[in-house]
Design an enzyme around this catalytic site. Sequence first.
Site, short mmCIF file in Angstrom:
data_model
loop_
_atom_site.label_atom_id
_atom_site.label_comp_id
_atom_site.label_asym_id
_atom_site.label_seq_id
_atom_site.Cartn_x
_atom_site.Cartn_y
_atom_site.Cartn_z
N GLY A 46 41.59 53.06 52.72
CA GLY A 46 40.94 53.63 51.55
C GLY A 46 39.87 52.68 51.06
O GLY A 46 39.89 51.49 51.40
N GLN A 51 34.12 48.70 45.27
CA GLN A 51 34.37 47.63 46.25
C GLN A 51 33.12 47.28 47.05
O GLN A 51 33.07 46.21 47.67
CB GLN A 51 35.53 48.01 47.19
CG GLN A 51 36.88 48.04 46.47
CD GLN A 51 38.01 48.39 47.41
OE1 GLN A 51 38.26 49.56 47.65
NE2 GLN A 51 38.69 47.38 47.94
N LEU A 95 41.41 45.34 50.46
CA LEU A 95 40.28 44.71 51.15
C LEU A 95 39.55 43.72 50.24
O LEU A 95 38.88 42.81 50.74
CB LEU A 95 39.30 45.78 51.66
CG LEU A 95 39.87 46.71 52.75
CD1 LEU A 95 38.91 47.87 53.00
CD2 LEU A 95 40.16 45.94 54.03
N HIS A 136 46.29 53.53 44.15
CA HIS A 136 45.64 52.23 44.35
C HIS A 136 44.12 52.38 44.18
O HIS A 136 43.49 51.57 43.48
CB HIS A 136 45.99 51.72 45.76
CG HIS A 136 45.29 50.48 46.20
ND1 HIS A 136 45.95 49.29 46.42
CD2 HIS A 136 43.98 50.23 46.48
CE1 HIS A 136 45.06 48.38 46.80
NE2 HIS A 136 43.86 48.92 46.85
N GLU A 137 43.55 53.41 44.80
CA GLU A 137 42.09 53.60 44.73
C GLU A 137 41.64 53.99 43.32
O GLU A 137 40.61 53.52 42.84
CB GLU A 137 41.63 54.68 45.72
CG GLU A 137 41.95 54.42 47.19
CD GLU A 137 41.56 53.05 47.67
OE1 GLU A 137 40.64 52.45 47.10
OE2 GLU A 137 42.20 52.57 48.63
O1 GNR Z 1 43.52 49.27 53.60
C1 GNR Z 1 44.28 49.30 52.63
N1 GNR Z 1 45.61 49.34 52.83
C2 GNR Z 1 46.52 49.58 51.82
C3 GNR Z 1 47.86 49.32 52.08
C4 GNR Z 1 48.82 49.57 51.12
C5 GNR Z 1 48.44 50.07 49.90
C6 GNR Z 1 47.12 50.30 49.61
C7 GNR Z 1 46.16 50.07 50.57
S1 GNR Z 1 44.51 50.40 50.23
C8 GNR Z 1 43.73 49.22 51.26
C9 GNR Z 1 42.22 49.37 51.23
C10 GNR Z 1 41.73 49.06 49.83
O2 GNR Z 1 41.67 47.96 49.36
N2 GNR Z 1 41.42 50.07 49.08
O3 GNR Z 1 41.03 49.89 47.81
NI NI Z 2 41.96 48.05 47.16
#
Ligand code: GNR
Ligand code: NI
Length: 169
Positions: A46, A51, A95, A136-137
């Site tokens: 994601g 970002q 990331l 999360h996003e």
């Molecule tokens: O690549 C990503 N893996 C992930 C693993 C567990 C929970 C959330 C994520 S999102 C992350 C990419 C990212 O930082 N998205 O904002």
């Molecule tokens: Ni993230």
Amino acid sequence: MAIRDILIVPDLRLKQVSTPVEQVDDDLRALMDDMLETMYDAPGIGLAAIQIGVAKRVIVMDLSREDEPREPRYFVNPEILSSADELQPYEEGCLSVPDIFDEVERPARVRLRYLNYQGELIEEDAEGMYAVCIQHEMDHLDGVLFIDHLSRLKRDRAVAKVKKAVRAA
Ligand code: GNR
Ligand code: NI
């Protein structure tokens, strides 16, 4: 299409609250294309626009397995309409906080409303990895990182570790 640089903590731009998109047009689709390419290159599952330093409420995601065809998903102005009371823990990474992983508890299911790549209004339920990732996003859109859900000690340690790794690079 272009791969853009991903911002890393403690970059203050990651704390910004992103602004709603006014219309889903070709300029926005070009941004989403760049975001998807940047996400696949990283690689990640994601990516929120902030970002790559763009403070718009836009997210891309692909939860398909490596041995499956790609399934890109695009979210413009996403909203959570309701959340389950039940929480699920998941070992998250980001990331923008490279090589740090820790458990975060979030609602196990959420009902979503968003605009897709074509600007169509979608309402649907998310569970499992989809629920984890969209929450999360969407946190990124409000300037919140997964480490903000950890204790201050763990968060400070995580940022210190990332800073040290960046210095060494
Ligand atoms: O690549 C990503 N893996 C992930 C693993 C567990 C929970 C959330 C994520 S999102 C992350 C990419 C990212 O930082 N998205 O904002
Ligand atoms: Ni993230």
